[in-house]
Scaffold this motif. Sequence first.
Motif, PDB file in Angstrom:
ATOM      1  N   PHE A  42       0.826  -1.273  -0.018  1.00 16.22           N
ATOM      2  CA  PHE A  42       0.141  -0.002  -0.075  1.00 16.22           C
ATOM      3  C   PHE A  42       0.717   1.286  -0.013  1.00 16.22           C
ATOM      4  CE2 PHE A  42      -1.909   3.385   2.189  1.00 16.22           C
ATOM      5  CZ  PHE A  42      -3.048   3.874   1.748  1.00 16.22           C
ATOM      6  N   CYS A  43       1.799   1.463   0.912  1.00 17.00           N
ATOM      7  CA  CYS A  43       2.797   2.574   0.951  1.00 17.00           C
ATOM      8  C   CYS A  43       3.545   2.774  -0.327  1.00 17.00           C
ATOM      9  CB  CYS A  43       3.599   2.350   1.885  1.00 17.00           C
ATOM     10  SG  CYS A  43       2.723   2.464   3.673  1.00 17.00           S
ATOM     11  N   ALA A  44       4.092   1.716  -0.994  1.00 15.02           N
ATOM     12  CA  ALA A  44       4.869   1.759  -1.986  1.00 15.02           C
ATOM     13  C   ALA A  44       3.856   2.029  -3.528  1.00 15.02           C
ATOM     14  CB  ALA A  44       5.686   0.530  -2.298  1.00 15.02           C
ATOM     15  N   ALA A  45       2.777   1.745  -3.474  1.00 13.96           N
ATOM     16  CA  ALA A  45       1.846   1.950  -4.485  1.00 13.96           C
ATOM     17  C   ALA A  45       1.440   3.424  -4.360  1.00 13.96           C
ATOM     18  CB  ALA A  45       0.660   0.910  -4.773  1.00 13.96           C
ATOM     19  N   SER A  46       1.159   3.875  -3.067  1.00 16.33           N
ATOM     20  CA  SER A  46       0.776   5.204  -3.111  1.00 16.33           C
ATOM     21  C   SER A  46       2.089   6.127  -3.484  1.00 16.33           C
ATOM     22  CB  SER A  46       0.568   5.556  -1.520  1.00 16.33           C
ATOM     23  OG  SER A  46      -0.574   4.657  -1.147  1.00 16.33           O
ATOM     24  N   ASP A  47       2.848   5.745  -3.317  1.00 19.81           N
ATOM     25  CA  ASP A  47       4.222   6.641  -3.466  1.00 19.81           C
ATOM     26  C   ASP A  47       4.326   6.752  -4.975  1.00 19.81           C
ATOM     27  OD1 ASP A  47       5.147   7.482  -1.255  1.00 19.81           O
ATOM     28  OD2 ASP A  47       6.994   6.672  -1.282  1.00 19.81           O
ATOM     29  N   ALA A  48       4.038   5.621  -5.689  1.00 15.60           N
ATOM     30  CA  ALA A  48       4.183   5.372  -7.042  1.00 15.60           C
ATOM     31  C   ALA A  48       3.425   6.257  -7.904  1.00 15.60           C
ATOM     32  CB  ALA A  48       3.953   4.016  -7.532  1.00 15.60           C
ATOM     33  N   ALA A  49       2.045   6.061  -7.316  1.00 12.19           N
ATOM     34  CA  ALA A  49       1.020   6.916  -7.835  1.00 12.19           C
ATOM     35  C   ALA A  49       1.511   8.683  -7.696  1.00 12.19           C
ATOM     36  CB  ALA A  49      -0.343   6.755  -7.340  1.00 12.19           C
ATOM     37  N   LEU A  50       1.918   9.048  -6.537  1.00 12.56           N
ATOM     38  CA  LEU A  50       2.360  10.275  -6.426  1.00 12.56           C
ATOM     39  C   LEU A  50       3.611  10.738  -7.137  1.00 12.56           C
ATOM     40  CD1 LEU A  50       1.735  10.733  -2.437  1.00 12.56           C
ATOM     41  CD2 LEU A  50       0.555  11.777  -4.304  1.00 12.56           C
ATOM     42  N   ILE A  51       4.413   9.953  -7.337  1.00 12.70           N
ATOM     43  CA  ILE A  51       5.805  10.160  -7.939  1.00 12.70           C
ATOM     44  C   ILE A  51       5.349  10.250  -9.848  1.00 12.70           C
ATOM     45  CG2 ILE A  51       7.903   9.043  -9.180  1.00 12.70           C
ATOM     46  CD1 ILE A  51       8.041   7.802  -6.410  1.00 12.70           C
ATOM     47  N   ALA A  52       4.398   9.531 -10.158  1.00 10.04           N
ATOM     48  CA  ALA A  52       4.009   9.432 -11.635  1.00 10.04           C
ATOM     49  C   ALA A  52       3.411  10.687 -11.713  1.00 10.04           C
ATOM     50  CB  ALA A  52       2.918   8.185 -11.949  1.00 10.04           C
ATOM     51  N   VAL A 152      10.379   5.159  -8.226  1.00 10.60           N
ATOM     52  CA  VAL A 152       9.316   4.142  -7.846  1.00 10.60           C
ATOM     53  C   VAL A 152       9.803   2.943  -7.300  1.00 10.60           C
ATOM     54  CG1 VAL A 152       7.430   2.541  -8.608  1.00 10.60           C
ATOM     55  CG2 VAL A 152       7.494   5.273  -9.515  1.00 10.60           C
ATOM     56  N   ALA A 153      11.004   2.483  -7.759  1.00 16.84           N
ATOM     57  CA  ALA A 153      11.535   1.235  -7.509  1.00 16.84           C
ATOM     58  C   ALA A 153      12.282   1.577  -5.999  1.00 16.84           C
ATOM     59  CB  ALA A 153      12.635   1.031  -8.436  1.00 16.84           C
ATOM     60  N   ALA A 154      12.747   2.687  -5.706  1.00 11.53           N
ATOM     61  CA  ALA A 154      13.282   3.147  -4.420  1.00 11.53           C
ATOM     62  C   ALA A 154      12.450   3.144  -3.442  1.00 11.53           C
ATOM     63  CB  ALA A 154      14.004   4.467  -4.564  1.00 11.53           C
ATOM     64  N   SER A 155      11.015   3.218  -3.718  1.00 18.89           N
ATOM     65  CA  SER A 155       9.949   3.257  -2.706  1.00 18.89           C
ATOM     66  C   SER A 155       9.545   1.734  -2.371  1.00 18.89           C
ATOM     67  CB  SER A 155       8.702   3.963  -3.348  1.00 18.89           C
ATOM     68  OG  SER A 155       8.759   5.311  -3.164  1.00 18.89           O
ATOM     69  N   PHE A 156       9.312   0.720  -3.413  1.00 17.95           N
ATOM     70  CA  PHE A 156       9.435  -0.654  -3.392  1.00 17.95           C
ATOM     71  C   PHE A 156      10.291  -1.235  -2.347  1.00 17.95           C
ATOM     72  CE2 PHE A 156       5.917   0.124  -6.246  1.00 17.95           C
ATOM     73  CZ  PHE A 156       5.103  -0.816  -5.995  1.00 17.95           C
ATOM     74  N   VAL A 157      11.642  -0.947  -2.847  1.00 20.07           N
ATOM     75  CA  VAL A 157      13.021  -1.500  -2.008  1.00 20.07           C
ATOM     76  C   VAL A 157      12.786  -1.110  -0.640  1.00 20.07           C
ATOM     77  CG1 VAL A 157      15.274  -1.495  -2.023  1.00 20.07           C
ATOM     78  CG2 VAL A 157      14.334  -1.620  -4.155  1.00 20.07           C
ATOM     79  N   PHE A 158      12.462   0.398  -0.586  1.00 15.77           N
ATOM     80  CA  PHE A 158      12.715   0.575   0.803  1.00 15.77           C
ATOM     81  C   PHE A 158      11.481   0.197   1.681  1.00 15.77           C
ATOM     82  CE2 PHE A 158      11.312   3.558   4.071  1.00 15.77           C
ATOM     83  CZ  PHE A 158      12.185   3.764   4.959  1.00 15.77           C
ATOM     84  N   PHE A 159      10.113   0.221   1.574  1.00 18.44           N
ATOM     85  CA  PHE A 159       9.246  -0.263   2.138  1.00 18.44           C
ATOM     86  C   PHE A 159       9.273  -1.516   2.634  1.00 18.44           C
ATOM     87  CE2 PHE A 159       7.083   3.904   0.985  1.00 18.44           C
ATOM     88  CZ  PHE A 159       6.745   4.419   2.478  1.00 18.44           C
ATOM     89  N   PHE A 160       9.566  -2.474   1.344  1.00 21.93           N
ATOM     90  CA  PHE A 160       9.558  -3.882   1.550  1.00 21.93           C
ATOM     91  C   PHE A 160      10.940  -4.210   2.626  1.00 21.93           C
ATOM     92  CE2 PHE A 160       6.264  -4.244  -1.376  1.00 21.93           C
ATOM     93  CZ  PHE A 160       5.461  -5.154  -1.027  1.00 21.93           C
TER      94      PHE A 160
END
Length: 202
Positions: A42-52, A152-160
């Motif tokens: 959820f956190c990573a996907a939210s970041d991805a939407a905002l970054i896009a 976006v990749a950074a958000s997924f790597v960080f949160f997980f």
Amino acid sequence: MLSALTVGFATGFSLILAIGAQNAFVLRQGLLRQHVFALCLFCAASDAALIALGVAGFGAITGAWPLFPQIMALAGAAFLLVYGALRFRAAWRGGETLRAEGQAPSLRRTLATAAAFTWLNPHVYLDTVGLIGAVSTQFSPDARAAFGGGAVAASFVFFFGLGYGARWLAPLLRTAAAWRALDAGIGAVMWALAAKLIAGLG
């Protein structure tokens, strides 16, 4: 492309690295080992939407208002300088710790809390839409997509990494010395990003 991807990853990772309410919540849930995957996604996907939104929207706004990137770059640099100074002050004073106590809530409540931390936090919009959007304007339209993908990749790597690595990371973050080192490192990165934004105005 590779350079834009790398800069995007480094920028996104640096901005998200600060231990704020959202990250502390993810860390706490990771310690309790409850709803970790759903929360991190959820956190990573939210970041991805905002970054896009930031990377795509910045180009459209720039076309209508050519001075907008410079204004956002100055505002972003000012924020980064102040935020970096706050991290340096925290490192100087010390005394920061993190404790996880109590029972993990339900999945629904967990995601509702994460949504509040994410979407009701004005700094999230400044970081993802504003700052990342501003830095993205330094690249060509094609490279800008790679930059956004890196962020976006950074958000997924960080949160997980934070959620699943919490049980190894938490003991370190319970010590004042580790927090001082972390705050000092974050302050240095924030000031470096501010310098990059200011240099891009020349």
